[in-house]
Write a protein that holds these residues in place. Structure first.
Motif, PDB file in Angstrom:
ATOM      1  N   LYS A 192      13.303   4.677   3.136  1.00 59.91           N
ATOM      2  CA  LYS A 192      12.984   5.853   2.325  1.00 59.91           C
ATOM      3  C   LYS A 192      12.583   7.015   3.227  1.00 59.91           C
ATOM      4  CE  LYS A 192       9.893   7.524  -1.314  1.00 59.91           C
ATOM      5  NZ  LYS A 192      10.964   8.092  -2.137  1.00 59.91           N
ATOM      6  N   MET A 193      13.249   8.147   3.069  1.00 59.22           N
ATOM      7  CA  MET A 193      12.932   9.345   3.841  1.00 59.22           C
ATOM      8  C   MET A 193      11.967  10.209   3.038  1.00 59.22           C
ATOM      9  SD  MET A 193      14.417   9.057   6.707  1.00 59.22           S
ATOM     10  CE  MET A 193      14.142  10.716   7.302  1.00 59.22           C
ATOM     11  N   GLU A 194      10.862  10.567   3.685  1.00 60.98           N
ATOM     12  CA  GLU A 194       9.845  11.359   3.018  1.00 60.98           C
ATOM     13  C   GLU A 194      10.309  12.817   2.914  1.00 60.98           C
ATOM     14  OE1 GLU A 194       7.382   9.979   1.672  1.00 60.98           O
ATOM     15  OE2 GLU A 194       7.454   8.001   2.612  1.00 60.98           O
ATOM     16  N   GLU A 195       9.888  13.461   1.858  1.00 61.32           N
ATOM     17  CA  GLU A 195      10.246  14.870   1.652  1.00 61.32           C
ATOM     18  C   GLU A 195       9.243  15.816   2.293  1.00 61.32           C
ATOM     19  OE1 GLU A 195      10.632  15.423  -2.508  1.00 61.32           O
ATOM     20  OE2 GLU A 195      12.354  14.057  -2.720  1.00 61.32           O
ATOM     21  N   ASP A 196       7.992  15.407   2.375  1.00 64.34           N
ATOM     22  CA  ASP A 196       6.956  16.242   2.978  1.00 64.34           C
ATOM     23  C   ASP A 196       7.105  16.204   4.498  1.00 64.34           C
ATOM     24  OD1 ASP A 196       4.578  17.368   3.979  1.00 64.34           O
ATOM     25  OD2 ASP A 196       3.491  16.814   2.164  1.00 64.34           O
ATOM     26  N   SER A 197       7.202  17.388   5.118  1.00 60.98           N
ATOM     27  CA  SER A 197       7.392  17.449   6.578  1.00 60.98           C
ATOM     28  C   SER A 197       6.195  16.872   7.333  1.00 60.98           C
ATOM     29  CB  SER A 197       7.647  18.889   7.013  1.00 60.98           C
ATOM     30  OG  SER A 197       6.560  19.725   6.651  1.00 60.98           O
ATOM     31  N   ASP A 198       4.998  17.056   6.791  1.00 65.22           N
ATOM     32  CA  ASP A 198       3.823  16.507   7.464  1.00 65.22           C
ATOM     33  C   ASP A 198       3.868  14.979   7.499  1.00 65.22           C
ATOM     34  OD1 ASP A 198       2.833  19.038   7.868  1.00 65.22           O
ATOM     35  OD2 ASP A 198       1.655  19.050   6.029  1.00 65.22           O
ATOM     36  N   ILE A 199       4.338  14.371   6.421  1.00 64.37           N
ATOM     37  CA  ILE A 199       4.450  12.915   6.384  1.00 64.37           C
ATOM     38  C   ILE A 199       5.603  12.443   7.254  1.00 64.37           C
ATOM     39  CG2 ILE A 199       4.763  10.922   4.867  1.00 64.37           C
ATOM     40  CD1 ILE A 199       3.586  12.572   2.608  1.00 64.37           C
ATOM     41  N   LEU A 200       6.678  13.234   7.335  1.00 65.42           N
ATOM     42  CA  LEU A 200       7.823  12.878   8.161  1.00 65.42           C
ATOM     43  C   LEU A 200       7.452  12.702   9.620  1.00 65.42           C
ATOM     44  CD1 LEU A 200      10.900  14.921   6.889  1.00 65.42           C
ATOM     45  CD2 LEU A 200      10.770  12.464   7.261  1.00 65.42           C
ATOM     46  N   ILE A 232       0.208   8.718   5.265  1.00 61.75           N
ATOM     47  CA  ILE A 232       0.028   8.936   6.698  1.00 61.75           C
ATOM     48  C   ILE A 232      -0.735   7.769   7.315  1.00 61.75           C
ATOM     49  CG2 ILE A 232      -1.133  10.391   8.407  1.00 61.75           C
ATOM     50  CD1 ILE A 232      -0.462  12.797   6.667  1.00 61.75           C
ATOM     51  N   ALA A 233      -1.795   7.321   6.667  1.00 64.00           N
ATOM     52  CA  ALA A 233      -2.572   6.193   7.188  1.00 64.00           C
ATOM     53  C   ALA A 233      -1.722   4.930   7.264  1.00 64.00           C
ATOM     54  CB  ALA A 233      -3.800   5.956   6.311  1.00 64.00           C
ATOM     55  N   SER A 234      -0.881   4.700   6.256  1.00 63.67           N
ATOM     56  CA  SER A 234      -0.044   3.494   6.243  1.00 63.67           C
ATOM     57  C   SER A 234       1.008   3.547   7.337  1.00 63.67           C
ATOM     58  CB  SER A 234       0.614   3.336   4.872  1.00 63.67           C
ATOM     59  OG  SER A 234      -0.347   3.206   3.855  1.00 63.67           O
ATOM     60  N   HIS A 263       0.838  -1.199   0.000  1.00 65.35           N
ATOM     61  CA  HIS A 263       0.000   0.000   0.000  1.00 65.35           C
ATOM     62  C   HIS A 263       0.877   1.256   0.000  1.00 65.35           C
ATOM     63  CE1 HIS A 263      -3.910   1.804   0.379  1.00 65.35           C
ATOM     64  NE2 HIS A 263      -3.559   2.486   1.452  1.00 65.35           N
ATOM     65  N   LEU A 264       1.978   1.218   0.753  1.00 62.42           N
ATOM     66  CA  LEU A 264       2.922   2.327   0.755  1.00 62.42           C
ATOM     67  C   LEU A 264       3.586   2.496  -0.614  1.00 62.42           C
ATOM     68  CD1 LEU A 264       4.888   2.174   4.132  1.00 62.42           C
ATOM     69  CD2 LEU A 264       3.664   4.124   3.220  1.00 62.42           C
ATOM     70  N   ARG A 265       3.992   1.401  -1.198  1.00 63.61           N
ATOM     71  CA  ARG A 265       4.692   1.470  -2.486  1.00 63.61           C
ATOM     72  C   ARG A 265       3.786   1.997  -3.600  1.00 63.61           C
ATOM     73  NH1 ARG A 265       7.172  -4.378  -3.157  1.00 63.61           N
ATOM     74  NH2 ARG A 265       7.681  -3.500  -5.210  1.00 63.61           N
ATOM     75  N   SER A 266       2.485   1.813  -3.438  1.00 58.15           N
ATOM     76  CA  SER A 266       1.574   2.342  -4.457  1.00 58.15           C
ATOM     77  C   SER A 266       1.585   3.857  -4.503  1.00 58.15           C
ATOM     78  CB  SER A 266       0.156   1.840  -4.191  1.00 58.15           C
ATOM     79  OG  SER A 266      -0.386   2.411  -3.003  1.00 58.15           O
ATOM     80  N   CYS A 267       2.103   4.498  -3.423  1.00 60.52           N
ATOM     81  CA  CYS A 267       2.157   5.953  -3.381  1.00 60.52           C
ATOM     82  C   CYS A 267       3.313   6.508  -4.205  1.00 60.52           C
ATOM     83  CB  CYS A 267       2.289   6.439  -1.932  1.00 60.52           C
ATOM     84  SG  CYS A 267       0.917   5.977  -0.865  1.00 60.52           S
ATOM     85  N   ASP A 268       4.234   5.649  -4.635  1.00 65.14           N
ATOM     86  CA  ASP A 268       5.375   6.113  -5.410  1.00 65.14           C
ATOM     87  C   ASP A 268       5.051   6.257  -6.894  1.00 65.14           C
ATOM     88  OD1 ASP A 268       6.860   6.143  -3.093  1.00 65.14           O
ATOM     89  OD2 ASP A 268       7.597   4.103  -3.363  1.00 65.14           O
ATOM     90  N   THR A 269       3.885   5.816  -7.292  1.00 61.09           N
ATOM     91  CA  THR A 269       3.479   5.988  -8.687  1.00 61.09           C
ATOM     92  C   THR A 269       2.919   7.390  -8.882  1.00 61.09           C
ATOM     93  OG1 THR A 269       1.249   5.162  -8.282  1.00 61.09           O
ATOM     94  CG2 THR A 269       2.938   3.529  -8.804  1.00 61.09           C
ATOM     95  N   SER A 270       2.751   7.761 -10.098  1.00 61.05           N
ATOM     96  CA  SER A 270       2.216   9.094 -10.427  1.00 61.05           C
ATOM     97  C   SER A 270       0.713   9.062 -10.679  1.00 61.05           C
ATOM     98  CB  SER A 270       2.939   9.649 -11.665  1.00 61.05           C
ATOM     99  OG  SER A 270       2.770   8.761 -12.770  1.00 61.05           O
ATOM    100  N   LEU A 271       0.065   7.989 -10.256  1.00 60.65           N
ATOM    101  CA  LEU A 271      -1.366   7.846 -10.525  1.00 60.65           C
ATOM    102  C   LEU A 271      -2.228   8.543  -9.482  1.00 60.65           C
ATOM    103  CD1 LEU A 271      -1.406   4.055 -11.527  1.00 60.65           C
ATOM    104  CD2 LEU A 271      -1.263   6.051 -13.033  1.00 60.65           C
ATOM    105  N   LEU A 272      -1.657   8.877  -8.337  1.00 57.96           N
ATOM    106  CA  LEU A 272      -2.429   9.466  -7.246  1.00 57.96           C
ATOM    107  C   LEU A 272      -2.238  10.977  -7.214  1.00 57.96           C
ATOM    108  CD1 LEU A 272      -1.566   6.931  -4.398  1.00 57.96           C
ATOM    109  CD2 LEU A 272      -3.523   6.885  -5.936  1.00 57.96           C
TER     110      LEU A 272
END
Length: 840
Positions: free
Chosen positions: A406-414, A372-374, A353-362
């Motif tokens: 993997k380190m997230e770039e968005d501070s809110d996700i961090l 965040i949910a994951s 579910h996390l890896r699906s966020c790396d695509t450009s489809l969302l």
């Protein structure tokens, strides 16, 4: 006329008020309409579908029954029997239908009547249902519609329309039963074998129908029931004695079978737990894509963690006193089953579910919400692997996940990913710990083999490396080259970092954010390896602390800074050197810049800081990493002025600090610090004194030579009344005399220039624990003269209130003249500074 107008006005006012109340309640009634409409439509639709099935069955059954009646009614009269017959015809007067003919035709005609009645009532009920829905929708105003809904529904209950609906299938079932009974009577004069077969079919139908009627009364999860089940239930309700013999007494208070079923479904039991587990497994297996899985993932954190009652027994600095999150265990076993089930593998599903966020489809918002949910779900799931809460559960290794580091770039996700990754890394380190220990033992043997020139077997190392590390870097190096001592040392270093740096790395990542991370308190409690020494070196620790304090100094004294205090405290305590070391400049800056340092910091760090101050003071100024002497001394003043007791006997450490202070130049700040250190030595002597060493403590070189407290070794006796040895009493009096002499010396210095560093606070700290006892008259006179000099000093008005407020004056006397009187006499002969008179 006036009365009428007045009355009309009151009426209009009442109407206006009533209209306003209706408008205010419109939203409430809109909610009722929404729920009632769904319920009523569902009820009516179920009735209509049932009636359509009843109409079809009744029509087919009536047609079949009519065919049988055409043949059977002929046996009731002579003409019908004689029509087409070649046998002798009896006279009409002597013809009497047989009993079986009468019974057969009676049962079949009744059956036909019931079947047709069933069809009629079903048709009417279908019409009533449509009329019910139509009448409930004739008005659009929320309040009016709500009242119409309520009025019509309770009309249904008042006239027992639910009972009418249940009667229709009952009539049809009775019609079918009568048909089979009539069939037996019809076949009696025809053939005995056929009669027996029909009778057995009838018996089977009756028994089956009876079982289906009674079975749901005993087993509430039974899907089978008949229209008679409700009537039998009410009958048993009317006779509790009969009911108690047939089923459990716990259901006697239920009004309906549905209520009993609902209560039984939610009762806590082993079967209830098994059902929940099966339902959750089926749910996750049926979720085919990420959009369907996402709501389930969002619900995991609330299932495993939730708000709990605040714990007011925690140290003041640990929490804010508000609601705290606590672990929930009701669904822990179910989540464990989802994680370990080979057909579900919940953690792997969440990682996908996390890896699906790396695509450009969302979209950006959808991607952020999913990440965040994951991470929250992974954090909550990882808490199940803690050996303290779940010692019997196996640990999972998450190092193999491709998205693990993997380190997230968005501070809110961090804020969420940092906590989740730290906890997963800690769990993985625990999971691979047996393999790590095995590998370390084997590498130690390999080191010996290399030194002795023996041949090495690299295969066990490669196999274990694949279990321990998340990549094949070292495996490839071993395949391409020989095992050397340098490579062994490198692998050992990496293994030690995996095992022991999880908490340190989490604190480093957390310190780089502008606010606390998700569940940071709970994460710090869980991310802990107390059996391993942290592998971080001293230099890296110092630079990290310097960076954190520099970046967060503006937030240190805000209300929400507990997490920063915790980071600094934990980072400083994470490195445990073999001996004293220099204090990082970040800690010096923290001590000087923090307005209020909480109890937990002193409890964890004060002893370590004190032990390292002699080494730090002895360093050259150029080696202190931009820490000036004044900053260092002010930090030491902050440490020694704290009310936290650093142990029962710290006199040795304080003596070392005092020796280093003596090597420094005399300044306003060094005097205050030196006095505080001496005062701490006195306190350490008092707390460390025993019946064995009290005499040596009594003659400590730091205590004044002139004393009113004298004792000989043979004067040691036990006070039988209070069970306190005389030696302890003498020691406490001697320590108090030394503190009084120190107070007199410092008070005298307060009247000189330059004004001492934090003179008032230092004086209050020295006199805080003083009490009236024996003190040599020279110390009393020095104290009185020092106070007198304060009247001449420009700083007197600032210092005198604290001096006069001490509680040591009441019992001090010199040849019958109270110390207080000496001070008054001395003050009377000197010019008093403004504001000083009122303190006397």
């Amino acid at each position: 006329m006036d009365v009428e107008q007045k009355g009309d006005g009151a009426t209009q006012e009442h109407i206006a008020v009533d209209t306003g109340d209706k408008a205010a309640a419109a939203k409430l009634w809109a909610v009722y309409i929404s729920e009632a409409e769904k319920y009523d439509k569902g009820l009516v639709e179920s009735w209509k579908s049932d009636m359509q099935g009843m109409l079809i069955f009744a029509g087919l059954f009536s047609a079949s029954l009519t065919a049988f009646l055409i043949e059977s009614y002929k046996t009731l009269n002579l003409e019908a029997s004689a029509n087409g017959s070649t046998l002798p015809i009896p006279s009409p007067a002597s013809f009497i239908p047989t009993t079986t003919s009468v019974v057969c035709n009676a049962l079949w005609f009744i059956s036909l009547g019931l079947s047709l009645s069933c069809a009629l009532i079903a048709t009417l009920l279908d019409q009533w249902a449509r009329d019910f829905l139509h009448r409930s929708e004739i008005r659009s105003a929320p309040l009016i519609r709500a009242r119409i809904f309520s009025y019509l529904y309770y009309g249904l209950k008042r006239f027992n329309m639910h009972t009418v609906v249940e009667i229709i299938p009952l009539l049809l079932h009775a019609s079918l039963l009568l048909f089979f009974s009539g069939l037996v009577a019809f076949l009696i004069p025809v053939n005995l074998i056929m009669t027996t077969i029909a009778a057995l079919i009838l018996l089977l139908v009756v028994v089956t129908y009876s079982v289906l009627t009674l079975l749901p009364l005993r087993y509430f999860d039974c899907p089978y029931r008949t229209p008679l089940s409700g009537g039998v239930w009410r009958l048993f309700h009317s006779y509790p004695t009969i009911w108690a013999q047939s089923t459990s007494r716990s259901t006697l208070s239920d009004d309906t079978m549905v209520q009993a079923m609902a209560r039984r479904a939610v009762e806590d039991s082993a079967e209830h737990t098994i059902r929940d587990g099966r339902a959750l497994v089926w749910t996750v297996k049926s979720l085919s894509d990420d959009s369907e899985l996402e709501p389930f993932v969002e619900g995991i954190p609330d299932v495993l963690w939730g708000l709990s009652v605040p714990n007011y027994s925690d140290p003041p600095g640990w929490g804010s006193g508000g609601p705290q999150y606590g672990q929930r265990y009701s669904y822990a076993d179910h989540i464990w089953e989802l994680v370990n089930n080979p057909d579900v593998r919940l953690c792997d599903r969440i990682e996908n579910h996390l890896r699906s966020c790396d695509t450009s489809l969302l979209t950006t918002e959808v991607r952020k919400r999913r990440l965040i949910a994951s991470y929250k779900a992974l954090w909550a799931t990882a808490t199940l692997f803690h050996p303290k809460q779940f010692p019997t559960q196996p640990l999972l290794n998450f190092f193999q996940w491709k998205r693990f580091f993997k380190m997230e770039e968005d501070s809110d996700i961090l804020h969420y990913s940092v906590s989740a990754q730290a906890l997963l890394q800690w769990k993985s380190a625990c999971a691979v710990e047996p393999h790590s220990l095995e590998l370390l033992d084997y590498l130690a043997k390999c080191r010996i083999d290399i030194e002795q020139g023996r041949e090495l077997d690299k295969r066990p190392i490669i196999l274990i490396l694949k279990e321990v590390f998340w990549d094949d870097y070292y495996v490839q190096r071993l395949n391409q080259s020989n095992l050397t001592v340098e490579l062994i040392s490198e692998i050992e270093t990496v293994i030690n970092e995996i095992r022991s740096n999880t908490r340190f790395n989490y604190l480093e990542h957390m310190a780089g954010l502008d606010s606390e991370t998700y569940q940071w308190r709970e994460t710090l409690e869980l991310v802990l390896l107390p059996s391993f020494k942290v592998f971080k070196d001293e230099q890296a620790l110092g630079y990290t602390l310097d960076r954190i304090v520099r970046d967060q100094i503006q937030n240190l004294n805000t209300e929400n800074c507990v997490w920063i205090d915790t980071i600094i405290r934990d980072l400083y305590c994470s490195y445990t050197p073999d001996g004293p070391t220099a204090i990082p400049s970040g800690m010096i800056q923290y001590l000087n810049g923090r307005t209020e340092i909480d109890h937990s910091f002193w409890f964890d760090c004060a002893g370590r800081l004190l032990s390292n101050f002699p080494t730090t003071l002895s360093m050259l100024s150029s080696d202190r990493l931009f820490v000036t002497e004044d900053k260092l001394l002010s930090a030491l003043w902050r440490l020694t002025s704290s009310s936290h007791r650093l142990g029962f006997d710290r006199s040795t450490i304080y003596s070392c600090v005092l020796e280093e202070l003596a090597k420094l130049g005399v300044s306003a700040i060094s005097i205050s610090v030196t006095v505080l250190v001496k005062n701490k030595i006195y306190g350490s002597l008092a707390w460390g004194a025993t019946d064995e060493n009290w005499l040596s403590c009594l003659n400590h070189p730091l205590l004044p030579t002139k004393t009113a407290v004298a004792a000989q070794p043979d004067s040691v006796v036990m006070d039988q009344d209070n069970n306190i040895s005389t030696s302890q009493d003498i020691m406490w009096n001697r320590i108090n005399e030394g503190m009084t002499a120190l107070l007199a010396e410092f008070t005298e210095l307060c009247g000189s220039d330059p004004f001492l560093y934090n003179a008032v606070e230092t004086l209050q700290h020295i006199g805080r624990n003083l009490w009236p006892t024996l003190v040599h008259e020279d110390h009393q006179i020095q104290f009185a003269q020092a106070i007198g000099k304060l009247f001449e000093s420009p700083h007197g008005a600032e210092v005198l209130p604290s001096v006069v407020g001490l509680n040591i004056f009441t019992a001090y006397a010199i040849e019958g003249v109270a110390l207080y009187a000496i001070i008054r006499e001395f003050a009377a002969s000197h010019q008093k500074p403004p504001g000083a008179t009122r303190w006397l």
